[in-house]
Design an enzyme around this catalytic site. Structure first.
Site, short mmCIF file in Angstrom:
data_model
loop_
_atom_site.label_atom_id
_atom_site.label_comp_id
_atom_site.label_asym_id
_atom_site.label_seq_id
_atom_site.Cartn_x
_atom_site.Cartn_y
_atom_site.Cartn_z
N LEU A 262 -9.85 0.61 18.10
CA LEU A 262 -9.19 -0.14 17.03
C LEU A 262 -10.10 -0.32 15.81
CD1 LEU A 262 -6.69 -1.95 16.20
CD2 LEU A 262 -8.02 -3.87 17.09
N ARG B 260 0.34 -2.41 14.73
CA ARG B 260 0.50 -2.10 16.15
C ARG B 260 -0.80 -1.52 16.68
NH1 ARG B 260 4.24 -3.66 19.41
NH2 ARG B 260 4.01 -1.75 20.61
N THR C 293 -8.96 6.60 15.19
CA THR C 293 -9.37 7.07 16.51
C THR C 293 -8.83 6.07 17.54
OG1 THR C 293 -11.45 5.86 16.33
CG2 THR C 293 -11.48 8.18 15.64
N ASN D 145 -5.85 5.04 8.10
CA ASN D 145 -5.48 3.62 8.13
C ASN D 145 -6.25 2.89 7.04
OD1 ASN D 145 -4.36 1.16 9.23
ND2 ASN D 145 -6.36 0.74 10.15
N LEU E 270 -2.43 1.17 18.90
CA LEU E 270 -1.92 2.50 19.25
C LEU E 270 -2.51 2.99 20.56
CD1 LEU E 270 -2.40 3.92 15.66
CD2 LEU E 270 -0.25 3.12 16.67
N ARG F 96 4.20 0.06 25.71
CA ARG F 96 3.53 0.58 24.53
C ARG F 96 3.59 2.12 24.53
NH1 ARG F 96 0.48 -2.13 21.07
NH2 ARG F 96 0.29 -3.99 22.33
N HIS G 190 -7.87 -0.92 6.32
CA HIS G 190 -8.20 -2.17 6.99
C HIS G 190 -8.84 -3.11 5.97
CE1 HIS G 190 -9.13 -4.84 10.28
NE2 HIS G 190 -10.35 -4.96 9.78
N ASN H 236 0.84 -1.21 0.00
CA ASN H 236 0.00 0.00 0.00
C ASN H 236 0.87 1.25 0.00
OD1 ASN H 236 -3.04 -0.49 0.17
ND2 ASN H 236 -2.22 -2.04 1.56
C1 GRF Z 1 -3.11 -4.96 3.95
O1 GRF Z 1 -4.07 -5.91 3.60
C2 GRF Z 1 -3.68 -3.99 4.92
O2 GRF Z 1 -5.01 -3.69 4.68
C3 GRF Z 1 -3.52 -4.73 6.21
O3 GRF Z 1 -2.30 -5.39 6.11
C4 GRF Z 1 -1.98 -5.59 4.76
C5 GRF Z 1 -0.68 -4.89 4.52
O4 GRF Z 1 -0.21 -5.07 3.24
N1 GRF Z 1 -3.66 -3.86 7.35
P1 GRF Z 1 0.98 -4.15 2.71
O5 GRF Z 1 2.08 -4.15 3.78
O6 GRF Z 1 0.46 -2.78 2.44
O7 GRF Z 1 1.45 -4.85 1.48
#
Ligand code: GRF
Length: 198
Positions: free
Chosen positions: A141, A88, A138, A104, A90, A62, A106, A14
């Site tokens: 999680l 992680r 936020t 983020n 947070l 942490r 997800h 990403n």
């Molecule tokens: C992705 O699927 C992301 O949504 C999740 O972990 C994976 C990370 O992939 N949180 P990358 O490190 O961006 O290749």
């Protein structure tokens, strides 16, 4: 130029998609990993981007780790912090500090399946659709104002790996788009809702 700091823990695909999008008005100030051996860190370094590894195992708590991370991030004076596979949990103080300027991604259609093993859980739950969510971070999680989502079909033949491969393609599409919208000042947060201006 809006300064962006990207946090990763692993592969960094990403992060790579966001870098390669060459978003107008944005500069990737740094890529920071909590794992020194993260493959994405080597890739970012090879692009000439400033990189930094802060190994969370070297910190007693942490809170200590997040404080060190915050200092490292803030040295780059970022307008936006992008979590891209940053694995992680947070602390509330950390999320408060970056409220409204930390995103983020997800790999589920939130609020379904926060946490880990999202693809396996979606298959086991019998979902016909799965997907990904880009949201503001936020203290809770995987729960924050949603900027974008994309859905993909779940096929009868899917394994967690095949579904993940389909979802991640959408991640690489929507994450750079949301970052570009943020950089252009087009995102407006209203409670848990995010409006994207034309
Ligand atoms: C992705 O699927 C992301 O949504 C999740 O972990 C994976 C990370 O992939 N949180 P990358 O490190 O961006 O290749």
């Amino acid at each position: 130029m809006k300064q962006i700091v990207i946090l990763i823990s692993g592969r960094g695909s990403n992060m790579q998609a966001i870098v390669e999008a060459r978003i107008a008005g944005a500069q990737i100030a740094a890529v920071i990993s909590n794992r020194p051996d993260a493959a994405g860190l080597a890739w970012a370094k090879a692009q000439g981007i400033a990189t930094l590894a802060l190994d969370h195992k070297q910190y007693v708590s942490r809170e200590d780790f997040d404080a060190a991370m915050q200092a490292a991030i803030d040295a780059f004076q970022p307008d936006l912090v992008v979590l891209a596979g940053f694995m992680r949990i947070l602390t509330p103080a950390f999320t408060r500090h970056y409220a409204g300027r930390m995103l983020n991604i997800h790999p589920s259609l939130l609020p379904a399946f926060p946490g880990l093993h999202t693809h396996q859980r979606a298959i086991e739950a019998g979902c016909k659709l799965a997907g990904c969510t880009v949201h503001f971070v936020t203290a809770e999680l995987d729960h924050g104002p949603i900027a974008a989502q994309a859905a993909v079909p779940v096929l009868d033949s899917d394994t967690p790996e095949s579904l993940a491969a389909r979802v991640v393609q959408e991640e690489h599409r929507i994450y750079p788009a949301v970052v570009a919208a943020f950089v252009a000042g087009k995102l407006q947060i209203n409670g848990l809702r995010v409006q994207i201006q034309d």
